[in-house]
Design a protein around this motif. Structure first.
Motif, mmCIF file in Angstrom:
data_model
loop_
_atom_site.group_PDB
_atom_site.id
_atom_site.type_symbol
_atom_site.label_atom_id
_atom_site.label_comp_id
_atom_site.label_asym_id
_atom_site.label_seq_id
_atom_site.Cartn_x
_atom_site.Cartn_y
_atom_site.Cartn_z
ATOM 1 N N TYR A 74 45.112 31.748 35.990
ATOM 2 C CA TYR A 74 45.017 30.455 36.664
ATOM 3 C C TYR A 74 43.618 29.899 36.451
ATOM 4 C CZ TYR A 74 49.349 31.310 39.249
ATOM 5 O OH TYR A 74 50.656 31.534 39.603
ATOM 6 N N TYR A 75 43.533 28.766 35.769
ATOM 7 C CA TYR A 75 42.258 28.105 35.527
ATOM 8 C C TYR A 75 42.262 26.778 36.280
ATOM 9 C CZ TYR A 75 38.314 25.972 33.129
ATOM 10 O OH TYR A 75 37.111 25.374 32.853
ATOM 11 N N VAL A 76 41.261 26.568 37.139
ATOM 12 C CA VAL A 76 41.188 25.350 37.941
ATOM 13 C C VAL A 76 40.544 24.244 37.100
ATOM 14 C CG1 VAL A 76 40.355 24.291 40.065
ATOM 15 C CG2 VAL A 76 41.022 26.711 40.059
ATOM 16 N N LEU A 77 41.321 23.198 36.850
ATOM 17 C CA LEU A 77 40.841 22.059 36.075
ATOM 18 C C LEU A 77 40.065 21.076 36.946
ATOM 19 C CD1 LEU A 77 44.140 21.486 34.079
ATOM 20 C CD2 LEU A 77 41.993 22.404 33.157
ATOM 21 N N PHE A 83 42.882 30.660 47.020
ATOM 22 C CA PHE A 83 43.735 31.586 46.284
ATOM 23 C C PHE A 83 43.716 32.934 46.989
ATOM 24 C CE2 PHE A 83 45.699 33.753 42.833
ATOM 25 C CZ PHE A 83 46.293 32.777 42.055
ATOM 26 N N ILE A 84 44.893 33.433 47.347
ATOM 27 C CA ILE A 84 45.003 34.717 48.049
ATOM 28 C C ILE A 84 45.511 35.744 47.058
ATOM 29 C CG2 ILE A 84 46.083 35.976 49.950
ATOM 30 C CD1 ILE A 84 45.896 32.205 50.100
ATOM 31 N N LEU A 85 44.704 36.773 46.844
ATOM 32 C CA LEU A 85 44.998 37.824 45.881
ATOM 33 C C LEU A 85 44.863 39.151 46.612
ATOM 34 C CD1 LEU A 85 45.624 38.116 42.848
ATOM 35 C CD2 LEU A 85 43.164 38.232 42.455
ATOM 36 N N ASP A 86 45.968 39.911 46.689
ATOM 37 C CA ASP A 86 45.981 41.176 47.439
ATOM 38 C C ASP A 86 45.466 40.984 48.866
ATOM 39 O OD1 ASP A 86 47.061 42.650 45.357
ATOM 40 O OD2 ASP A 86 45.082 43.149 44.544
ATOM 41 N N GLU A 87 45.940 39.910 49.512
ATOM 42 C CA GLU A 87 45.623 39.578 50.903
ATOM 43 C C GLU A 87 44.166 39.205 51.137
ATOM 44 O OE1 GLU A 87 47.177 42.520 53.613
ATOM 45 O OE2 GLU A 87 49.100 42.594 52.562
ATOM 46 N N GLN A 88 43.409 38.964 50.071
ATOM 47 C CA GLN A 88 42.024 38.528 50.196
ATOM 48 C C GLN A 88 41.912 37.092 49.694
ATOM 49 O OE1 GLN A 88 39.193 41.108 48.218
ATOM 50 N NE2 GLN A 88 38.062 41.204 50.136
ATOM 51 N N GLU A 89 41.379 36.213 50.550
ATOM 52 C CA GLU A 89 41.318 34.800 50.215
ATOM 53 C C GLU A 89 40.003 34.453 49.520
ATOM 54 O OE1 GLU A 89 41.991 30.537 52.454
ATOM 55 O OE2 GLU A 89 42.953 32.349 53.219
ATOM 56 N N ASN A 90 40.128 33.671 48.450
ATOM 57 C CA ASN A 90 38.972 33.225 47.669
ATOM 58 C C ASN A 90 39.085 31.732 47.449
ATOM 59 O OD1 ASN A 90 37.891 35.984 46.590
ATOM 60 N ND2 ASN A 90 40.094 36.054 46.305
ATOM 61 N N ILE A 91 37.954 31.048 47.426
ATOM 62 C CA ILE A 91 37.944 29.620 47.128
ATOM 63 C C ILE A 91 37.618 29.459 45.649
ATOM 64 C CG2 ILE A 91 36.813 27.416 47.550
ATOM 65 C CD1 ILE A 91 36.384 28.344 50.442
ATOM 66 N N LEU A 92 38.530 28.802 44.931
ATOM 67 C CA LEU A 92 38.328 28.524 43.517
ATOM 68 C C LEU A 92 38.066 27.037 43.337
ATOM 69 C CD1 LEU A 92 41.255 30.584 41.924
ATOM 70 C CD2 LEU A 92 38.902 31.306 42.340
ATOM 71 N N VAL A 100 45.708 37.291 37.581
ATOM 72 C CA VAL A 100 46.652 38.009 38.426
ATOM 73 C C VAL A 100 47.415 38.980 37.536
ATOM 74 C CG1 VAL A 100 48.603 37.814 40.019
ATOM 75 C CG2 VAL A 100 46.882 35.984 39.921
ATOM 76 N N ALA A 101 47.190 40.263 37.753
ATOM 77 C CA ALA A 101 47.832 41.286 36.927
ATOM 78 C C ALA A 101 49.312 41.411 37.278
ATOM 79 C CB ALA A 101 47.142 42.625 37.119
ATOM 80 N N GLN A 102 50.091 41.841 36.316
ATOM 81 C CA GLN A 102 51.503 42.109 36.550
ATOM 82 C C GLN A 102 51.632 42.994 37.793
ATOM 83 O OE1 GLN A 102 53.216 44.485 33.471
ATOM 84 N NE2 GLN A 102 55.128 44.752 34.560
ATOM 85 N N GLY A 103 52.519 42.615 38.714
ATOM 86 C CA GLY A 103 52.759 43.389 39.928
ATOM 87 C C GLY A 103 51.823 43.080 41.077
ATOM 88 N N GLN A 104 50.792 42.291 40.851
ATOM 89 C CA GLN A 104 49.820 41.966 41.894
ATOM 90 C C GLN A 104 50.315 40.774 42.717
ATOM 91 O OE1 GLN A 104 45.915 40.980 40.298
ATOM 92 N NE2 GLN A 104 44.942 41.956 42.046
ATOM 93 N N LYS A 105 50.272 40.904 44.037
ATOM 94 C CA LYS A 105 50.735 39.833 44.923
ATOM 95 C C LYS A 105 49.676 38.743 45.031
ATOM 96 C CE LYS A 105 53.825 42.691 47.631
ATOM 97 N NZ LYS A 105 54.231 43.127 48.959
ATOM 98 N N PHE A 106 50.160 37.497 45.060
ATOM 99 C CA PHE A 106 49.265 36.344 45.147
ATOM 100 C C PHE A 106 49.961 35.185 45.836
ATOM 101 C CE2 PHE A 106 51.895 35.235 41.636
ATOM 102 C CZ PHE A 106 51.954 33.859 41.649
ATOM 103 N N SER A 107 49.182 34.248 46.297
ATOM 104 C CA SER A 107 49.652 32.954 46.764
ATOM 105 C C SER A 107 48.451 32.014 46.710
ATOM 106 C CB SER A 107 50.221 33.034 48.189
ATOM 107 O OG SER A 107 49.221 33.409 49.103
ATOM 108 N N TYR A 108 48.699 30.720 46.881
ATOM 109 C CA TYR A 108 47.580 29.784 46.945
ATOM 110 C C TYR A 108 47.977 28.564 47.753
ATOM 111 C CZ TYR A 108 49.862 27.813 42.722
ATOM 112 O OH TYR A 108 50.752 27.309 41.816
#
Length: 135
Positions: A74-77, A83-92, A100-108
């Motif tokens: 995911y590249y932010v234009l 962005f939530i990756l493995d239940e940790q939230e980050n601001i992009l 995001v690796a195969q099998g890794q949970k995410f949301s945004y």
């Protein structure tokens, strides 16, 4: 060079790899996926990766998911995305990349009052049957 539209399908991987391809956004029609506007550049093409541009309107989100098949880039234009990756939230922000690796949970989620534009690359290419959506 050939110009390819979303109507082109059935192009073999050898054909795609053997040609220089120009994919013009104005020839494609975006589709709505749970409030996200997605412009899929490689739909119907038999390529090893897939590329899409996603518009995330204010207060719109992608529910938690993971892929059985693909790594996702995911590249932010433009804009800012939580962005939530493995239940940790980050601001992009524009220019940031999230892998995001195969099998890794995410949301945004877009918590701002401005739209966000992101570029998404799946490797190997996107297969809806390999995606797991939760909640």
């Amino acid at each position: 060079m050939s110009v390819v539209s979303s109507q082109l399908s059935g192009v073999s991987r050898q054909e795609a790899q053997g040609k220089k391809m120009i994919l013009k956004s104005e020839t494609l029609a975006p589709f709505n996926f749970e409030g996200l506007s997605i412009l899929d550049f490689t739909a119907g093409l038999n390529t090893s990766s897939s590329v899409a541009r996603i518009s995330v309107l204010p207060n719109t989100y992608h529910r938690q998911a993971w892929s059985k098949r693909s790594d996702k880039y995911y590249y932010v234009l433009s804009g800012q995305l939580n962005f939530i990756l493995d239940e940790q939230e980050n601001i992009l922000k524009a220019g940031d990349l999230c892998i995001v690796a195969q099998g890794q949970k995410f949301s945004y989620v877009n918590r701002t009052n401005q739209p966000v534009e992101i570029l998404l690359i799946h490797t190997p290419d996107f297969d809806i049957n390999a995606e797991v959506f939760e909640k």
